[in-house]
Design a protein around this motif. Structure first.
Motif, PDB file in Angstrom:
ATOM      1  N   GLU A   3       0.773  -1.057  -0.118  1.00 37.17           N
ATOM      2  CA  GLU A   3       0.012  -0.063   0.049  1.00 37.17           C
ATOM      3  C   GLU A   3       0.911   1.253   0.003  1.00 37.17           C
ATOM      4  OE1 GLU A   3      -3.489   0.204   0.465  1.00 37.17           O
ATOM      5  OE2 GLU A   3      -3.620  -2.053   0.656  1.00 37.17           O
ATOM      6  N   PRO A   5       0.156   5.002  -0.628  1.00 41.99           N
ATOM      7  CA  PRO A   5      -0.844   6.118  -0.725  1.00 41.99           C
ATOM      8  C   PRO A   5       0.003   7.398  -1.645  1.00 41.99           C
ATOM      9  CG  PRO A   5      -0.768   5.642   1.712  1.00 41.99           C
ATOM     10  CD  PRO A   5       0.368   4.914   0.906  1.00 41.99           C
ATOM     11  N   ASN A   6       1.202   7.628  -1.304  1.00 45.81           N
ATOM     12  CA  ASN A   6       1.668   8.650  -2.116  1.00 45.81           C
ATOM     13  C   ASN A   6       2.797   8.188  -3.082  1.00 45.81           C
ATOM     14  OD1 ASN A   6      -0.109  10.596  -0.772  1.00 45.81           O
ATOM     15  ND2 ASN A   6       1.212  10.231   1.070  1.00 45.81           N
ATOM     16  N   LYS A 349      -5.338   1.712  -8.767  1.00 44.85           N
ATOM     17  CA  LYS A 349      -6.150   2.405  -7.604  1.00 44.85           C
ATOM     18  C   LYS A 349      -7.169   1.745  -6.876  1.00 44.85           C
ATOM     19  CE  LYS A 349      -6.603   7.153  -6.826  1.00 44.85           C
ATOM     20  NZ  LYS A 349      -6.417   8.449  -7.483  1.00 44.85           N
ATOM     21  N   ARG A 355      -6.643   5.039  -3.068  1.00 50.27           N
ATOM     22  CA  ARG A 355      -5.453   4.707  -2.899  1.00 50.27           C
ATOM     23  C   ARG A 355      -4.673   3.825  -3.750  1.00 50.27           C
ATOM     24  NH1 ARG A 355      -4.761   1.363   2.958  1.00 50.27           N
ATOM     25  NH2 ARG A 355      -5.105   3.334   4.164  1.00 50.27           N
ATOM     26  N   GLU A 356      -3.335   4.296  -4.070  1.00 45.80           N
ATOM     27  CA  GLU A 356      -2.465   3.688  -5.040  1.00 45.80           C
ATOM     28  C   GLU A 356      -2.053   2.558  -4.515  1.00 45.80           C
ATOM     29  OE1 GLU A 356      -1.029   4.102  -8.310  1.00 45.80           O
ATOM     30  OE2 GLU A 356      -2.142   6.215  -8.541  1.00 45.80           O
TER      31      GLU A 356
END
Ligand code: G4P
Length: 548
Positions: A3, A5-6, A349, A355-356
């Protein structure tokens, strides 16, 4: 799976998706994704095994079903299942046949797990209906067919166990048409049955396929005799051949000829006669699937319709399953690819959580082992290792906001309240039920007026499975008790103020929230539900809900 997110652009080893649109189109065209629907004992497991034999996916008969041989099938993942000899969980098998990629989604036949089955059927493009020819249409066949009908899924029918004394074939077709309300187009016709089963006549090819018993070998060849008027037949079957010619004339005159358009619309089913255990008539079915059933089609994604040949990857989760393999203690989210090209290592996504995720470990399920997936196209099913944040109905894309529709939850018919023997385990209980709820193994409701959780299932066996999983996977010894609840409905209302008033009123005592945070009304009786509905005409009481 990690995971991040950024993490856009931060990762050097992100895989560039470089497949041409021609390649995507040709990969989609050669895919067939289907499930088998049948009443327990009709022969689904046996048929699955034989289908895999054709592909060379397994060498020996008896690999899929571990009951006798002691080998465990991928789908036999729990003791409770083995004890009862029913398939609790569904799994996915992929194999190649005639230069096509076939995805077979296993569907639990036991009625207590029908909710899982319903959702699996949202991920297929066609279905194979297996009927025990001695028994005809049975209760679970009717239910499952009705689910297929919701999406007009094309259905191929196998009348199985012709090597046994069966019912009259014409009578069977009649029953299919009248009970299931589906047109039958016989493609093969049986010659005799039981001890005098000689084979089948292929009505479209004017060929007779001779029956021979006991074929465990892959891709068995059966002798073919061309032409129903072939004098060889009179020599071989002097007694049966006249009867066959008469019946075939009757069938030609009285039944519907095969019509591919009607089949694809879900209005007509081609019918084959055979014997799964003898591997007889199975190749014909596989060929029908390849030749007649459609490749993956367009899917509704709320904001627009997604075409399978589009370049960008999309898909949705239709099933979550824990501990499929005791050697890997994890949960797998089953995702059906709806468009584009999936490649291991790419970023996708998770749209509900915005979330990527970088997908570096994905599995598919062959008959006897899991394998890493390198790539996948529309129609394929990939298994994403899930650390608890994916839910049934979640959509994934390369960034575009969309939401695939039609993945239902059904209002449960059975309810239990949960108590634990050791109060110190309350946290584990909540965690376990939250996860099992997200997985769809059970529905979990938290009433607003009490701290006891209420569980809802479409069958009572679900409670046993949950109790056993709570114990084995979360170390929680839970006791389930009866409740006064008789039905549940999800609640929505366009007017927020009315909804707030509803919650504050006496009806509010029966309000609960499910694992995904949706408001529900737990009715104590049919009368109670009806009165509440009448009192609150602007509040909508839903029997099904889709994703969160
Ligand atoms: P299911 O998954 O739909 O529940 O059915 P499954 O394949 O387990 O088949 C149910 C029973 O029917 C099995 O026998 C199986 O061997 C038998 N069967 C399947 N196809 C045929 C067929 O074409 N002809 C005949 N005569 N029998 C067939 P069982 O004795 O209940 O199980 P097992 O002890 O053999 O495992």
């Amino acid at each position: 799976i990690s995971e991040q997110p950024n993490a856009i652009g931060e990762d050097a080893d992100i895989v560039a998706n470089t497949v041409s649109s021609e390649q995507i189109a040709s990969e989609v065209a050669r895919r067939r994704t289907f499930g088998i629907i049948s009443h327990p004992d009709a022969g689904k497991t046996t048929l699955t095994e034989k289908l895999l034999l054709f592909s060379g996916a397994i060498q020996l008969a008896g690999t899929v079903k571990g009951r006798k041989s002691g080998r465990h099938a991928t789908s036999d993942w729990m003791d409770i299942e083995k004890q009862r000899g029913i398939s609790v969980a569904s799994s996915v098998m992929q194999f190649e046949y005639r230069d096509h990629v076939v995805n077979l989604l296993d569907t639990p036949g036991h009625q207590d797990f029908s909710e899982d089955t319903y959702r699996v059927l949202t991920a297929v493009d066609s279905a194979l209906m297996v009927i025990d020819a001695a028994k005809g249409v049975e209760t679970q066949t009717i239910k499952l067919l009705n689910v297929c009908r919701m999406r007009n899924t094309p259905i191929i029918t196998l009348m199985n166990k012709m090597d046994r004394e069966t019912r009259d074939p014409l009578e069977l077709l009649d029953e299919l048409e009248s009970v299931l309300k589906i047109q039958c187009a016989p493609v093969t016709w049986p010659i005799g049955m039981g001890k005098t089963f000689r084979g089948v006549y292929h009505l479209l090819r004017d060929e007779i396929l001779l029956f021979a018993a006991g074929n465990d070998k892959a891709d068995q060849d059966f002798e073919v005799i061309k032409g129903i008027d072939n004098p060889r037949l009179d020599e071989m079957f002097p007694r049966e051949i006249e009867q066959l010619r008469m019946e075939v004339e009757l069938v030609h005159g009285a039944s519907h000829p095969f019509d591919q358009e009607a089949f694809l619309a879900g209005v007509q089913t081609p019918v084959f006669f055979g014997s799964a255990i003898n591997n007889f008539g199975i190749r014909e079915i596989l060929n029908a699937l390849i030749d007649w059933a459609q490749p993956p089609g367009a899917r509704d994604a709320t904001v627009r319709t997604v075409q399978p040949k589009e370049a960008a990857f999309t898909g949705f989760v239709f099933k979550i399953q824990a501990n499929m393999d005791p050697a890997h203690r994890d949960r797998i989210a089953f995702l059906r690819v709806c468009s584009g090209h999936f490649q291991r290592g790419m970023k996708i996504k998770h749209l509900r959580l915005n979330r990527e995720i970088k997908v570096s470990s994905v599995v598919t399920f062959m008959a006897s082992s899991r394998e890493q997936v390198e790539e996948a196209y529309a129609g394929d099913i990939i298994g994403l290792p899930n650390h608890g944040n994916m839910q049934i109905g979640d959509s994934f894309s390369e960034g575009e906001l969309l939401q695939f529709t039609g993945i239902p939850y059904f209002a449960p018919d059975f309810f239990r309240s949960v108590r634990i023997r050791n109060p110190l385990k309350i946290k584990q209980l909540h965690k376990g039920l939250q996860q099992l709820g997200e997985e769809g193994a059970i529905q979990v409701f938290k009433p607003v007026t009490s701290s006891d959780l209420v569980l809802g299932g479409v069958g009572v066996l679900q409670f046993e499975v949950v109790a056993s999983r709570l114990l084995n996977e979360y170390g929680v010894d839970a006791v389930f008790e009866g409740t006064s609840i008789s039905s549940a409905r999800w609640i929505t209302c366009d007017d927020k103020k009315i909804l707030a008033d509803f919650e504050k009123s006496s009806a509010g005592h029966n309000v609960a929230y499910d694992a995904a945070g949706n408001m529900a009304y737990l009715a104590t009786s049919g009368v109670n539900l009806r009165l509440t509905q009448e009192r609150w005409p602007q509040v909508v009481f839903h029997e099904t809900r889709e994703h969160a």
